[in-house]
Design an enzyme around this catalytic site. Structure first.
Site, PDB file in Angstrom:
ATOM      1  CB  CYS A 112      -4.227  -5.998  -3.925  1.00 40.21           C
ATOM      2  SG  CYS A 112      -5.793  -5.096  -4.124  1.00 40.21           S
ATOM      3  CG  HIS A 213      -1.447  -2.543  -5.261  1.00 39.43           C
ATOM      4  ND1 HIS A 213      -1.241  -3.576  -6.150  1.00 39.43           N
ATOM      5  CD2 HIS A 213      -2.779  -2.478  -5.066  1.00 39.43           C
ATOM      6  CE1 HIS A 213      -2.408  -4.106  -6.494  1.00 39.43           C
ATOM      7  NE2 HIS A 213      -3.358  -3.457  -5.848  1.00 39.43           N
ATOM      8  CD  GLU A 215       2.187  -3.706  -6.769  1.00 44.76           C
ATOM      9  OE1 GLU A 215       2.179  -3.919  -5.538  1.00 44.76           O
ATOM     10  OE2 GLU A 215       1.144  -3.591  -7.447  1.00 44.76           O
TER      11      GLU A 215
END
Ligand code: MN
Length: 237
Positions: A112, A213, A215
């Site tokens: 990002c 994202h 994660e």
């Protein structure tokens, strides 16, 4: 052998026993994603540009995390009204961190804001507000752990090999994006409105940069593969 993975901290002011104080923080999802891929997560505080060499001596790979908008002056632009408040200290530190990591050929996963820092650090520019350019809203904060839009991946890219697919669903928590790619980087994934969703080096360097994202999507195999690839790249050295 253990792989030490530096995670760039997000500086934020928090309530501590001594009152409001600056803290160098990492969301648990980054820490847990690195650990889940077999790496040793180490949170790197925001120091000065002169400190990046010492910090990178301590790690085998680097994750550049999400966060607020870069100051447009870092890429020679005037600020649009939609652009958020800048953090010049974080900008300067992370730009120096990227340049040093690339110079060392260190494996990097940029996420990002991290992708945007990589692009700016290497000479690219950013779109300051995607809806003003494409008419599409890429900010869906409340659906952070869901696929909210499709991404098409260049089948000839290194990224396609890492993900083991040429299309996937991603979350989307950004309002800025790549405008002009930096020399030496090329777009390798796009949303349906043409927004660049990933960059990689044309020279095959060990850098993966994604606008979404991963994660926050660790319950999906293809997104775990990005962290696994980072650790395996470091292990292969
Ligand atoms: Mn998006």
């Amino acid at each position: 052998m253990s792989v030490r993975v530096g995670i760039s901290a997000r500086p934020r002011t928090v309530d501590a026993v001594i009152g409001r104080t600056l803290s160098h923080t990492a969301d648990r999802h980054y820490v847990e994603s690195v650990r889940g891929a077999g790496g040793v997560p180490l949170v790197l505080p925001v120091l000065g540009p002169g400190d990046v060499a010492d910090l990178l001596d301590a790690v085998d790979a680097l994750v550049l995390t999400g966060g607020g908008d870069l100051c447009p002056s870092t890429y020679g632009a005037d600020r649009w009204p939609e652009t958020g408040d800048p953090d010049p200290a974080r900008d300067a530190f992370e730009i120096a961190l990227v340049r040093e990591a690339v110079a060392r050929d260190l494996p990097v996963l940029a996420i990002c804001r991290g992708l945007q820092v990589v692009n700016v650090a290497l000479g690219g520019t950013l779109v300051q507000h995607v809806p003003a350019v494409t008419g599409e809203d890429h900010r869906h904060d409340d659906r952070w752990d869901e696929g909210v839009h499709a991404v098409r991946v260049d089948p000839a890219s290194h990224l396609a090999g890492v993900l083991d697919c040429t299309g996937l669903e991603v979350n989307s928590l950004h309002h800025q994006a790549v405008d002009r790619p930096a020399p030496g980087l090329r777009p390798v994934a796009w949303a349906h409105d043409g927004t660049v969703e990933a960059l990689e080096p044309v020279d095959g360097g060990p850098l993966l940069a994604v606008q979404w994202h991963p994660e926050l999507l660790q319950h999906r195999l293809e997104h775990r593969r990005l962290f696994r690839a980072l650790v395996e790249e470091a292990l292969s050295r």
